[in-house]
Design a protein around this motif. Sequence first.
Motif, PDB file in Angstrom:
ATOM      1  N   TYR A   4       0.832  -1.201   0.000  1.00  0.00           N
ATOM      2  CA  TYR A   4       0.000   0.000   0.000  1.00  0.00           C
ATOM      3  C   TYR A   4       0.862   1.246   0.000  1.00  0.00           C
ATOM      4  CZ  TYR A   4      -3.463   3.385   1.608  1.00  0.00           C
ATOM      5  OH  TYR A   4      -4.269   4.468   1.723  1.00  0.00           O
ATOM      6  N   ARG A 393      -8.067   1.455  -4.379  1.00  0.00           N
ATOM      7  CA  ARG A 393      -7.601   0.268  -3.649  1.00  0.00           C
ATOM      8  C   ARG A 393      -8.715  -0.307  -2.783  1.00  0.00           C
ATOM      9  NH1 ARG A 393      -3.083  -2.515  -2.452  1.00  0.00           N
ATOM     10  NH2 ARG A 393      -2.803  -3.324  -0.345  1.00  0.00           N
ATOM     11  N   LEU A 394      -9.498   0.565  -2.163  1.00  0.00           N
ATOM     12  CA  LEU A 394     -10.606   0.075  -1.349  1.00  0.00           C
ATOM     13  C   LEU A 394     -11.658  -0.599  -2.230  1.00  0.00           C
ATOM     14  CD1 LEU A 394     -11.633   0.002   1.589  1.00  0.00           C
ATOM     15  CD2 LEU A 394     -12.942   2.071   1.077  1.00  0.00           C
ATOM     16  N   GLN A 397     -10.570  -4.131  -3.151  1.00  0.00           N
ATOM     17  CA  GLN A 397      -9.985  -4.899  -2.054  1.00  0.00           C
ATOM     18  C   GLN A 397     -10.204  -6.405  -2.192  1.00  0.00           C
ATOM     19  OE1 GLN A 397     -11.786  -4.463   1.870  1.00  0.00           O
ATOM     20  NE2 GLN A 397     -13.433  -3.255   0.984  1.00  0.00           N
ATOM     21  N   LEU A 422      -7.293  -3.239   4.987  1.00  0.00           N
ATOM     22  CA  LEU A 422      -7.460  -2.314   3.872  1.00  0.00           C
ATOM     23  C   LEU A 422      -8.416  -1.188   4.243  1.00  0.00           C
ATOM     24  CD1 LEU A 422      -7.687  -4.912   0.977  1.00  0.00           C
ATOM     25  CD2 LEU A 422      -5.744  -3.469   1.563  1.00  0.00           C
TER      26      LEU A 422
END
Length: 930
Positions: A4, A393-394, A397, A422
């Motif tokens: 991340y 990114r979320l 996930q 996350l």
Amino acid sequence: MKTYIKSLLMGIAMLPSTQLFAQDKLIPNDPSVIQGTLSNGFRYYIKRNLQPAGRATLYLVTKAGSILEKENERGLAHFIEHMNFNGTKHFPKNELISYLERAGVRFGADLNAYTAYNETVYQLPIPTDDKQLWKNGLLIMHDWANGATISEQDFNSERGIILEEKRMRNSVNQKLQDKYNSRLFNHSHYADRAPIGTENVIRNANVTIARNFYKRWYRPDLQALVVAGDIDPKQVEREIKTLFADLRNPKPMATRGNYAIKLQDSSTFIKLSDPEYGRYTVEWYYKFLRWPVKTETQFKNRLIQSLASRLISARFREIADREKPAYLSGTGGIGSVVENLNALQLQLVLNPERIDAGIRSFLLEVERIRRFGFTNEELERIKDQVILAANNRLTEQDKINSTELADDYLDHFTKGDNYPSLELQHALTISSLKKITARDINKQLNSLFASKDRAVIVLGPTSGLNKLPGEQQLQAWEKEAATAADIKPYQSAAIAKSLMTALPSPGKIIAESGPDNAGVTKWTLSNGAVVYFKPTKFKNDEILFSAFRSGGSAAFSLDDSYSVKNATAFITSSGVDKFSASQLAQLLNDKDMQVRPYISDRYEGFRGISSQKDLSAALSLTHLYMTRPRLDTATFSRIIEQSRAAFRNRVADPSRDLTDTITYVLSNYHPRRKPMALADFDKIDSAKILASFRERFSNAAEFKFIFTGNLNADTLRKLVTTYIGSLPANKPLAPAADLNIRVPEGLIRKDLKGGNDKKASVQLVISNKFTYNAKNVLYLDLLRAALEFRLLGRLREKEGGIYSPRVMVSPVKRPVNFYAFTIAFECDPERMEGLIQATREEIDNLAKSGVTADELQKFIAEETRSYELNIKNNAYWQQYIQQQLMDDEPVTDLLNYKEDLQKLNISESRSAATECLSRKNEILFTQSPK
């Protein structure tokens, strides 16, 4: 959290922990990860993750790297990494690699390892749908932890392979780094503990010394197993407890020392040269120490530094676009130097004919940053980028690859960074961004600029080193910039709010077909453009698209081709419509999309990627490139001027000479493949660039657009008719002309001399015409794989003469059905002829007998496992659909691939090998030292 931080925050490090407060909150680790420690100290991390399904990533991590080596052990940590693949308790000799290859796990591409300063990591991505394979995968991890046999015979055989790996790495940049690393690393232990080691130890170390190193440091209290993938975590935990409990720590146990680097209170100036170094560069390092990220304040500080890095990079990109600086490129950022040592780094690449002006102008911009920092407007643009990345990114996930998660747990074990869930990562990022101001950024940068531990590294070619400044001259220019009275705060250019002021009048879809069995639907538009799209759920918010049409630079004369083949680079460097490149970047700052036009020999088109939300912006930009391209003549003149200067001052480059020779000879000396000459820059004409781009892109007729990803057909229909269907169209252009560029037939050898290193380069090309179809292409790939197996066994394992051969096959359908096998490797010049002969022997043996049953089994297994992953990948489908359309081949062929693999047989492979590996058309290129 490592992945991340690397993807979102650029891997920036922390300032000292004295900045933290007692009440600072610890960041909890992801509770869905099972983490534990056995009674022997062995640790484990287990995470269930379904991307990709039926697979898991396993890491065996040992905190034993080159930093632990004694003087007579330099290189043995890496040597032992190799030995773990040469025989273990349960997998003698090379049986480990052979067993996994038969199960579809490829050596190098899947099965691999690396040795760093502080750790050695063994990587095994493995299918989880085969119980016996899974059981043996854990057994391999157990063997790597404490079961290497390290036989004297295998140890001695491996020396040559590692020496060739060291030879392969010995580039110009590496040689210069070896000279300055001691001072850059503050004369620490890291300065003389490069993982590859010394030639003396690799050649002469006794196997007993290696075995003692292994016994001393490969022990459970320094080890961890990371498992992330499609598994039952509780079951895996039980298996780990059962299997790894028997590992024992040696008695007595050696103490693992602390090798953390300390800062020094002085500056360092380094000026070096090499005859083959082709650039003039200056780098500044303002050093500080890295600390693990465990608390919310540490997370925020790391984010501040990431924002600072992005701001510096964005500022210099805008300067390059707006002000046409005297240097070739300048940038900066905050990143790692080595292990716990980090730095604010500034990098400058100079125009060799304007060195003084380039350095002084760069220093003025650095001083502007130091004195005034960044504006709130600049910061908000960068924040938008970080928020966009965090949100993406979320959103994805549940699609994150297991390897990314495994990297986070690896980082926790080796570096100490916590790994929040996350959801928590996202929440920390958003909440921290709300609190960070431009003042925070500027304060952080001022603190870094004030570092007493500073290094300046000046590099150039030996022939031009006197052009570069010494320490006193550079200090005088730095003082000049620091005291300049006429520096004002930076002002960003105002930007518009949208690409288009009004939408174009839409076209229509006049014909529809599909979806076919591959899930591809076809739309024909009223302007002659054609759209193909394949909806998928492989990613939650990813859309890939591309476009192509036959034509390319082949449609232009030889003289005009110099302008045409550079057209898209100049066009994209200029922006589009009324927007300059920097204005366009700012306008699209909060958009998750990219679009790039291209012109190749035979095609022109686009490549793009977008989120669902920003697909309209991506297609709007595509529309503008086709209707309102822009060429900034000032940018054109600057790039041409700088390119001429760099060309006039370039030094001898053996790699460039070899590449140029290979390209020219393989074209049968076609003028379009002739190496660039200084006079050729005069043939690149700005008017021809713009005219040729318009000619190839202003007419939408017969353009084919391909879309793959999480698509909604109704939404796509509206966007396609608006932005693609509205494009102007005229009479279809002629398809790509055949330029008659052919690989010459017969036996040819070209021997080049170049460079001072004791390293030879070899490239062997075998080619011929053939009948292009799916079956024949598959047999060519089988022969490639078999040849790679054999050359690894012969040249690497038996001869110990190379590190790794590169074997490729290139089948093409147009302009003629043709294939070429390419074999390339580097080696000791004194062994070059013998290794060439060994290569030919292996080719001839394969041509005579075809593949073995074992080779066929390995190929089918590897291709089957790869296929299972590929058909769930947007990028693979996107590329495959486009290539099939270019070749007029059915897109549905891919659905038969597993069945086609099972039809492969030894008899037909022998016929294919006899026909395709005859060596009647063989071209050999070699390069050895002067």
